[in-house]
Design a protein around this motif. Structure first.
Motif, PDB file in Angstrom:
ATOM      1  N   ALA A 276      -8.744   6.658  12.282  1.00 34.86           N
ATOM      2  CA  ALA A 276      -7.950   7.698  11.633  1.00 34.86           C
ATOM      3  C   ALA A 276      -8.725   8.236  10.444  1.00 34.86           C
ATOM      4  CB  ALA A 276      -6.610   7.127  11.183  1.00 34.86           C
ATOM      5  N   GLY A 277      -9.230   9.439  10.561  1.00 33.01           N
ATOM      6  CA  GLY A 277     -10.013  10.029   9.482  1.00 33.01           C
ATOM      7  C   GLY A 277     -11.469   9.617   9.535  1.00 33.01           C
ATOM      8  N   ALA A 278     -12.262  10.224   8.648  1.00 33.62           N
ATOM      9  CA  ALA A 278     -13.702   9.956   8.611  1.00 33.62           C
ATOM     10  C   ALA A 278     -13.975   8.525   8.173  1.00 33.62           C
ATOM     11  CB  ALA A 278     -14.392  10.941   7.674  1.00 33.62           C
ATOM     12  N   VAL A 279     -15.050   7.946   8.719  1.00 36.01           N
ATOM     13  CA  VAL A 279     -15.452   6.580   8.399  1.00 36.01           C
ATOM     14  C   VAL A 279     -16.814   6.620   7.710  1.00 36.01           C
ATOM     15  CG1 VAL A 279     -15.987   4.297   9.328  1.00 36.01           C
ATOM     16  CG2 VAL A 279     -14.172   5.671  10.372  1.00 36.01           C
ATOM     17  N   ASP A 280     -16.938   5.901   6.603  1.00 40.11           N
ATOM     18  CA  ASP A 280     -18.189   5.874   5.845  1.00 40.11           C
ATOM     19  C   ASP A 280     -19.114   4.789   6.379  1.00 40.11           C
ATOM     20  OD1 ASP A 280     -17.732   7.837   3.499  1.00 40.11           O
ATOM     21  OD2 ASP A 280     -15.889   6.647   3.594  1.00 40.11           O
ATOM     22  N   ILE A 281     -20.389   5.174   6.570  1.00 38.58           N
ATOM     23  CA  ILE A 281     -21.391   4.275   7.130  1.00 38.58           C
ATOM     24  C   ILE A 281     -22.541   4.139   6.129  1.00 38.58           C
ATOM     25  CG2 ILE A 281     -23.019   3.868   9.005  1.00 38.58           C
ATOM     26  CD1 ILE A 281     -20.097   3.675   9.863  1.00 38.58           C
ATOM     27  N   HIS A 327     -15.863  -1.713   9.322  1.00 39.46           N
ATOM     28  CA  HIS A 327     -15.697  -3.036   9.921  1.00 39.46           C
ATOM     29  C   HIS A 327     -14.350  -3.154  10.627  1.00 39.46           C
ATOM     30  CE1 HIS A 327     -14.377  -7.280   9.892  1.00 39.46           C
ATOM     31  NE2 HIS A 327     -15.633  -7.520  10.227  1.00 39.46           N
ATOM     32  N   ASP A 328     -13.302  -2.685   9.945  1.00 37.92           N
ATOM     33  CA  ASP A 328     -11.956  -2.854  10.479  1.00 37.92           C
ATOM     34  C   ASP A 328     -11.669  -1.947  11.672  1.00 37.92           C
ATOM     35  OD1 ASP A 328     -11.577  -4.685   8.479  1.00 37.92           O
ATOM     36  OD2 ASP A 328     -10.385  -3.359   7.193  1.00 37.92           O
ATOM     37  N   GLU A 329     -12.183  -0.714  11.638  1.00 40.08           N
ATOM     38  CA  GLU A 329     -11.816   0.264  12.662  1.00 40.08           C
ATOM     39  C   GLU A 329     -12.893   0.499  13.715  1.00 40.08           C
ATOM     40  OE1 GLU A 329      -9.664   3.717  11.423  1.00 40.08           O
ATOM     41  OE2 GLU A 329      -9.191   2.852   9.466  1.00 40.08           O
ATOM     42  N   LEU A 330     -14.131   0.153  13.415  1.00 38.01           N
ATOM     43  CA  LEU A 330     -15.209   0.290  14.401  1.00 38.01           C
ATOM     44  C   LEU A 330     -15.764  -1.054  14.847  1.00 38.01           C
ATOM     45  CD1 LEU A 330     -17.427   3.258  13.078  1.00 38.01           C
ATOM     46  CD2 LEU A 330     -15.915   3.278  15.068  1.00 38.01           C
ATOM     47  N   GLY A 331     -15.387  -2.113  14.151  1.00 36.93           N
ATOM     48  CA  GLY A 331     -15.978  -3.412  14.453  1.00 36.93           C
ATOM     49  C   GLY A 331     -17.447  -3.463  14.089  1.00 36.93           C
ATOM     50  N   TRP A 332     -17.837  -2.670  13.088  1.00 31.27           N
ATOM     51  CA  TRP A 332     -19.248  -2.521  12.717  1.00 31.27           C
ATOM     52  C   TRP A 332     -19.475  -2.997  11.291  1.00 31.27           C
ATOM     53  CZ3 TRP A 332     -21.414   0.075   8.635  1.00 31.27           C
ATOM     54  CH2 TRP A 332     -22.802   0.257   8.660  1.00 31.27           C
ATOM     55  N   SER A 333     -20.605  -3.641  11.061  1.00 27.80           N
ATOM     56  CA  SER A 333     -21.068  -3.992   9.724  1.00 27.80           C
ATOM     57  C   SER A 333     -22.580  -3.829   9.683  1.00 27.80           C
ATOM     58  CB  SER A 333     -20.705  -5.437   9.367  1.00 27.80           C
ATOM     59  OG  SER A 333     -19.309  -5.609   9.286  1.00 27.80           O
TER      60      SER A 333
END
Length: 359
Positions: A276-281, A327-333
């Motif tokens: 939901a909304g933009a995700v910062d990477i 991490h929470d919404e993409l499962g990425w770190s």
């Protein structure tokens, strides 16, 4: 044999990030089609990059040209589009505003119009946006109140008033952060986000927007003067020069490795749920420009960096990401820390002796 996951069109797919993404996409079973104009500012030799996965098909074409999309969509129905194609020079955008707006905004609308015209709506469009959409971002005072300091004017910078007194910056991803671009580039990237989201929600396509911090790594263009600060510092130090550091050296940036960015984009393509909304990477760590310069100078035993007091109009003082939502919404770190990534980049530059192998 990997089962086919469908077709994925990657605009700007022969660029730095596109090449890093091409292998992971192909490994995931996608038929990868890279659409890239091979602009000479990035691709000095204007030929297929060696770093582009051999399984990816390269279409040399301009995303701002409707005929490009007419030819492509006559024979292809993309399941996913990853939109990387963009003009990216923050400083350059102040003197070539039309070029940045044409590629970043009109290039996006041209693509979207063609998808509708050919009745070829992908399941999802993933947009690589930028931390530049935040501009100077949101800061907080000692009382905890959030403040939007706004763009630093030329007069303020000329007077050496580098940052708002009594305030500390917040990271991208903090809920109090509000996009407010301070460069033409940032404004065009925010416009991309708005255009994509409005279009996608209206026609039933899933939009995913990732706001990338400063991406670096082996394979980055070394011929492009706007390619990024990390390879620039490495090239200067390798030549035995003192790295010039702008302002007072305390500018903060978030340097995220291209391999980590490729993994984030792959997650945006493949995962079921849409954030939901933009995700910062980013790396999640704020690094001062002076610290970066010292690390690179030490790697090459170059002279100490020199703080110059020079500045760039439209530049921002502090930018880094809180990657909790990623991490929470993409499962990425992020997985590559700056010392490891810098060594990899420097070793690659040493190997190619400053030659640009991206194109």
């Amino acid at each position: 044999m990997v089962q086919s996951a469908g077709s994925c069109v990657v605009t700007g797919g022969a660029g730095f990030i596109g090449c890093a993404l091409s292998g992971p996409l192909a490994d995931a079973g996608y038929d990868v089609v890279a659409v890239d104009v091979l602009h000479p500012q990035v691709h000095e030799r204007r030929e297929r990059p060696a770093a582009l996965d051999e399984r990816a098909r390269l279409e040399v074409a301009d995303v701002t040209d409707a005929a490009t999309w007419d030819r492509l969509l006559e024979r292809l129905r993309p399941d996913v589009v990853v939109h990387l194609a963009a003009e990216t020079g923050t400083a350059q955008s102040l003197t070539e505003s039309t070029r940045h707006a044409h590629v970043n905004v009109v290039g996006t609308t041209t693509m979207l119009d063609a998808l509708v015209r050919h009745e070829v709506l992908p399941r999802r469009v993933v947009l690589a946006s930028s931390r530049a959409v935040y501009g100077e971002g949101t800061w907080v005072g000692a009382d905890g109140q959030a403040v939007q300091p706004g763009q630093r004017s030329h007069a303020v910078l000329e007077a050496g008033r580098w940052q708002p007194e009594g305030l500390r910056p917040l990271p991208a991803g903090d809920p109090r952060m509000v996009p407010a671009p301070t460069s033409v580039y940032g404004a065009t990237k925010l416009a991309q986000e708005h255009v994509l989201r409005a279009w996608a929600l209206a026609v039933g396509v899933e939009p995913v927007v990732l706001r990338l911090q400063n991406v670096y790594g082996a394979g980055q263009s070394l011929s492009n003067p706007y390619t990024g600060i990390v390879p620039l510092f490495a090239r200067l130090a390798r030549a035995g020069e003192a790295i010039p550091v702008y302002e007072d050296g305390a500018i903060l940036r978030d340097f995220v490795h291209v391999g980590d960015v490729a993994r984030a984009l792959l997650a945006a393509v493949t995962q079921d749920a849409v954030p939901a909304g933009a995700v910062d990477i980013g790396s999640g760590t704020a690094t001062s420009i002076h610290d970066l310069a010292r690390r690179v100078a030490a790697r090459y035993d170059a002279p100490p960096p020199q703080v110059t007091g020079r500045f760039r109009d439209g530049d921002v003082r502090a930018a880094w990401a809180d990657v909790t939502r990623a991490h929470d919404e993409l499962g990425w770190s992020p997985s590559v820390e700056l010392p490891e990534g810098l060594e990899e980049l420097c070793a690659w530059i040493d190997e190619v002796q400053g030659a640009d192998i991206i194109g």
